[in-house]
Design a protein around this motif. Structure first.
Motif, PDB file in Angstrom:
ATOM      1  N   PRO A  49      25.889 -25.050 -59.374  1.00  0.00           N
ATOM      2  CA  PRO A  49      24.642 -24.737 -60.112  1.00  0.00           C
ATOM      3  C   PRO A  49      23.411 -24.972 -59.253  1.00  0.00           C
ATOM      4  O   PRO A  49      23.347 -25.935 -58.489  1.00  0.00           O
ATOM      5  CB  PRO A  49      24.680 -25.715 -61.290  1.00  0.00           C
ATOM      6  CG  PRO A  49      25.578 -26.827 -60.842  1.00  0.00           C
ATOM      7  CD  PRO A  49      26.599 -26.195 -59.942  1.00  0.00           C
ATOM      8  N   GLN A  58      19.308 -25.506 -59.280  1.00  0.00           N
ATOM      9  CA  GLN A  58      18.200 -25.901 -60.136  1.00  0.00           C
ATOM     10  C   GLN A  58      16.902 -25.287 -59.637  1.00  0.00           C
ATOM     11  O   GLN A  58      16.560 -25.399 -58.458  1.00  0.00           O
ATOM     12  CB  GLN A  58      18.057 -27.424 -60.171  1.00  0.00           C
ATOM     13  CG  GLN A  58      16.977 -27.917 -61.121  1.00  0.00           C
ATOM     14  CD  GLN A  58      16.900 -29.430 -61.169  1.00  0.00           C
ATOM     15  OE1 GLN A  58      17.501 -30.101 -60.345  1.00  0.00           O
ATOM     16  NE2 GLN A  58      16.169 -29.966 -62.113  1.00  0.00           N
ATOM     17  N   HIS A  59      16.193 -24.623 -60.531  1.00  0.00           N
ATOM     18  CA  HIS A  59      14.908 -24.030 -60.205  1.00  0.00           C
ATOM     19  C   HIS A  59      13.815 -24.803 -60.931  1.00  0.00           C
ATOM     20  O   HIS A  59      13.978 -25.148 -62.104  1.00  0.00           O
ATOM     21  CB  HIS A  59      14.858 -22.557 -60.622  1.00  0.00           C
ATOM     22  CG  HIS A  59      15.844 -21.693 -59.899  1.00  0.00           C
ATOM     23  ND1 HIS A  59      15.624 -21.202 -58.624  1.00  0.00           N
ATOM     24  CD2 HIS A  59      17.072 -21.249 -60.251  1.00  0.00           C
ATOM     25  CE1 HIS A  59      16.652 -20.487 -58.241  1.00  0.00           C
ATOM     26  NE2 HIS A  59      17.551 -20.500 -59.211  1.00  0.00           N
ATOM     27  N   ARG A  60      12.727 -25.059 -60.244  1.00  0.00           N
ATOM     28  CA  ARG A  60      11.617 -25.823 -60.821  1.00  0.00           C
ATOM     29  C   ARG A  60      10.377 -24.940 -60.921  1.00  0.00           C
ATOM     30  O   ARG A  60      10.120 -24.106 -60.064  1.00  0.00           O
ATOM     31  CB  ARG A  60      11.287 -27.052 -59.974  1.00  0.00           C
ATOM     32  CG  ARG A  60      12.399 -28.102 -59.965  1.00  0.00           C
ATOM     33  CD  ARG A  60      12.021 -29.283 -59.094  1.00  0.00           C
ATOM     34  NE  ARG A  60      13.059 -30.299 -59.084  1.00  0.00           N
ATOM     35  CZ  ARG A  60      13.106 -31.318 -59.930  1.00  0.00           C
ATOM     36  NH1 ARG A  60      12.152 -31.453 -60.831  1.00  0.00           N
ATOM     37  NH2 ARG A  60      14.065 -32.209 -59.868  1.00  0.00           N
TER      38      ARG A  60
END
Length: 233
Positions: free
Chosen positions: A36, A38-40
Motif C-alpha cells: 500500500p 500512502q498519499h498525503r
C-alpha cells in the motif's frame, strides 16, 4: 575460430546475466507495487501573526502585527490582518493568509446583503454571531484562521469576542490569538485581568494605559516569536 567462439560464448553469458538482472528488477517492481502507498495532502499553511483585543468601559482596542511568514521566510512585512466592516466593530484574523482573505471577502458580501435586506448596519454582537455561524458552517473543512472581534455593544461598552476554529465563541474583556498567544495572553491576564492578585485591587485601564500596554506586549512577543513583528496596527 577459437577466439570467435569464445567471444560468442562471452556475449551469450552476458545476455543471460542481463536477463537475470532484468527479471530480478521486474520481481522487485512487482513486490513494491503490491504494497500500500500512502498519499498525503496538506491544504493548510500557517503564515503566523498575532492579534488581540482589549475592552474598557467606553472603548475597545483591536491590534495586530503586519508580518506574514512561511517557515523561516518572511514573505512580506506589510500584510494587514484587520478588517473594519461596520462603524463600531473590527475583525482581526491571524493564521493562513489565503483563508483569511476568503473569510474577509465572504463576510464583506454577507454584511452588504444584510444592510440591503434590513436597511441598517449589523450590531457588534450580531456580527460576532454571524462570524460564529460562518465558521461553524465550515466545521468539516475549517478556515485556518484565529479570529478576535472587538467593538462597542449597543450600550457603548467595549466587547471582545474570541473564537476557536469551528465557531465556538465567548465574550471577554480581553483576548489574544495567533502565534504569539502563549506569550501575550499571560501578560494580559496579569495586567488587565489582575488574575491571582488578591493584594492588588483590579481597575479598568484608561485608553492611554491600554494603548501603551498593547505596544509593550507586542514588543515583548516580537523578541521571542519569529512570526510576530514589523508594524503594529
Amino acid at each position: 575460430e577459437i577466439t570467435a567462439g569464445l567471444r560468442c560464448i562471452a556475449l551469450s553469458d552476458q545476455k543471460k546475466i542481463y536477463g537475470c538482472f532484468g527479471a530480478m528488477a521486474a520481481v522487485c517492481d512487482t513486490q513494491a507495487s503490491s504494497k500500500p502507498i500512502q498519499h498525503r495532502f496538506q491544504p493548510y499553511a500557517n503564515n503566523g501573526g498575532t492579534v488581540l483585543g482589549v475592552a474598557g468601559k467606553d472603548y475597545c482596542i483591536v491590534a495586530a502585527d503586519t508580518r506574514m511568514s512561511s517557515g523561516y521566510n518572511i514573505l512580506t512585512r506589510d500584510s494587514s490582518k484587520l478588517l473594519e466592516l461596520i462603524d463600531k466593530c473590527v475583525l482581526a484574523s491571524a493564521g493562513m493568509q489565503a483563508d483569511r482573505t476568503t473569510l474577509h471577502k465572504v463576510l464583506r458580501w454577507r454584511l452588504q446583503k444584510y444592510e440591503q435586506q434590513h436597511g441598517k448596519s449589523l450590531s457588534t454582537g450580531g456580527f460576532a454571531q454571524m462570524l460564529a455561524n460562518m465558521l461553524y458552517g465550515r466545521r468539516f473543512f475549517p478556515y485556518y484562521t484565529f479570529n478576535v472581534v472587538g467593538g462597542l455593544d449597543e450600550e457603548g461598552v467595549g466587547a471582545v469576542y474570541a473564537y476557536d476554529a469551528i465557531g465556538s465563541y465567548e465574550r471577554y474583556k480581553f483576548g489574544c490569538a495567533g502565534s504569539g498567544n502563549a506569550l501575550i495572553q499571560p501578560m494580559l491576564d496579569n495586567q488587565v485581568g489582575f488574575n491571582n492578585q488578591p493584594a492588588t485591587a483590579s481597575h479598568d485601564l484608561s485608553v492611554d494605559e491600554a494603548v501603551q500596554l498593547v505596544r509593550d506586549v507586542f514588543s515583548s512577543a516580537a523578541e521571542r516569536d519569529i512570526y510576530t513583528g514589523d508594524t503594529l496596527q
